[in-house]
Design a protein around this motif. Structure first.
Motif, PDB file in Angstrom:
ATOM      1  N   GLY A 224      19.754  68.497  42.082  1.00 53.97           N
ATOM      2  CA  GLY A 224      20.589  67.508  42.178  1.00 53.97           C
ATOM      3  C   GLY A 224      19.889  65.901  42.177  1.00 53.97           C
ATOM      4  O   GLY A 224      21.413  65.280  42.306  1.00 53.97           O
TER       5      GLY A 224
ATOM      6  N   ARG B  82      29.965  66.561  35.455  1.00 50.66           N
ATOM      7  CA  ARG B  82      27.603  66.161  35.527  1.00 50.66           C
ATOM      8  C   ARG B  82      27.234  65.915  34.713  1.00 50.66           C
ATOM      9  O   ARG B  82      26.794  64.499  34.986  1.00 50.66           O
ATOM     10  CB  ARG B  82      27.656  67.926  35.657  1.00 50.66           C
ATOM     11  CG  ARG B  82      27.366  68.846  37.025  1.00 50.66           C
ATOM     12  CD  ARG B  82      26.343  69.786  36.694  1.00 50.66           C
ATOM     13  NE  ARG B  82      26.095  70.347  35.739  1.00 50.66           N
ATOM     14  CZ  ARG B  82      25.051  70.831  35.435  1.00 50.66           C
ATOM     15  NH1 ARG B  82      24.263  69.866  35.559  1.00 50.66           N
ATOM     16  NH2 ARG B  82      24.798  71.835  34.587  1.00 50.66           N
TER      17      ARG B  82
ATOM     18  N   ASP C 219      23.645  66.052  38.981  1.00 52.75           N
ATOM     19  CA  ASP C 219      23.451  66.575  39.963  1.00 52.75           C
ATOM     20  C   ASP C 219      23.206  67.782  38.886  1.00 52.75           C
ATOM     21  O   ASP C 219      23.400  68.716  38.557  1.00 52.75           O
ATOM     22  CB  ASP C 219      25.117  67.047  39.893  1.00 52.75           C
ATOM     23  CG  ASP C 219      24.866  68.573  40.773  1.00 52.75           C
ATOM     24  OD1 ASP C 219      26.191  69.093  40.752  1.00 52.75           O
ATOM     25  OD2 ASP C 219      24.428  68.739  42.087  1.00 52.75           O
TER      26      ASP C 219
END
Length: 120
Positions: A15, A66, A84
């Protein structure tokens, strides 16, 4: 001669984010394109993203939305913003540059690689 210097790898939790940088230097007449590849243990090197100096970017499906690649033309540098992050992003990331030198030679040039490790 052309040199590529990468930086920005490290350890991050799932994350999280990292930003990789790749700076090209040397006898550069023109940078045609730069790209990031990655290679996980026991797997083949795969293309992550590419940015032609005169075209649009492209991304592997696994990183779309991402990762973002960008460039600084004045500094002959390409950045890879990785958000992420997932454990499956763990790999050695390599910078690749398609460069035409002042001597008229066009070659693929590779960086030394930088380790990205994402913990779950």
């Amino acid at each position: 001669q052309v040199q590529l210097v990468e930086s920005g790898g490290g350890l991050v939790q799932a994350g999280g984010s990292l930003r990789l940088s790749c700076a090209a230097s040397g006898s550069i007449f023109n940078i045609n394109a730069m790209a990031w590849y990655r290679q996980a243990p026991g797997k083949q090197r795969e293309l992550v993203t590419t940015i032609p100096w005169g075209g649009s970017t492209d991304y592997a499906d696994s990183v779309k939305g991402r990762f973002t690649i960008s460039r600084d033309n004045a500094k002959n540098t390409v950045l890879l913003q990785m958000n992420d992050l997932k454990p499956e992003d763990t790999a050695v990331y390599y910078c690749d540059a398609d460069i035409t030198t002042w001597y008229g030679r066009r070659n693929d040039n590779w960086g030394q690689g930088t380790q990205v490790t994402v913990s779950s």
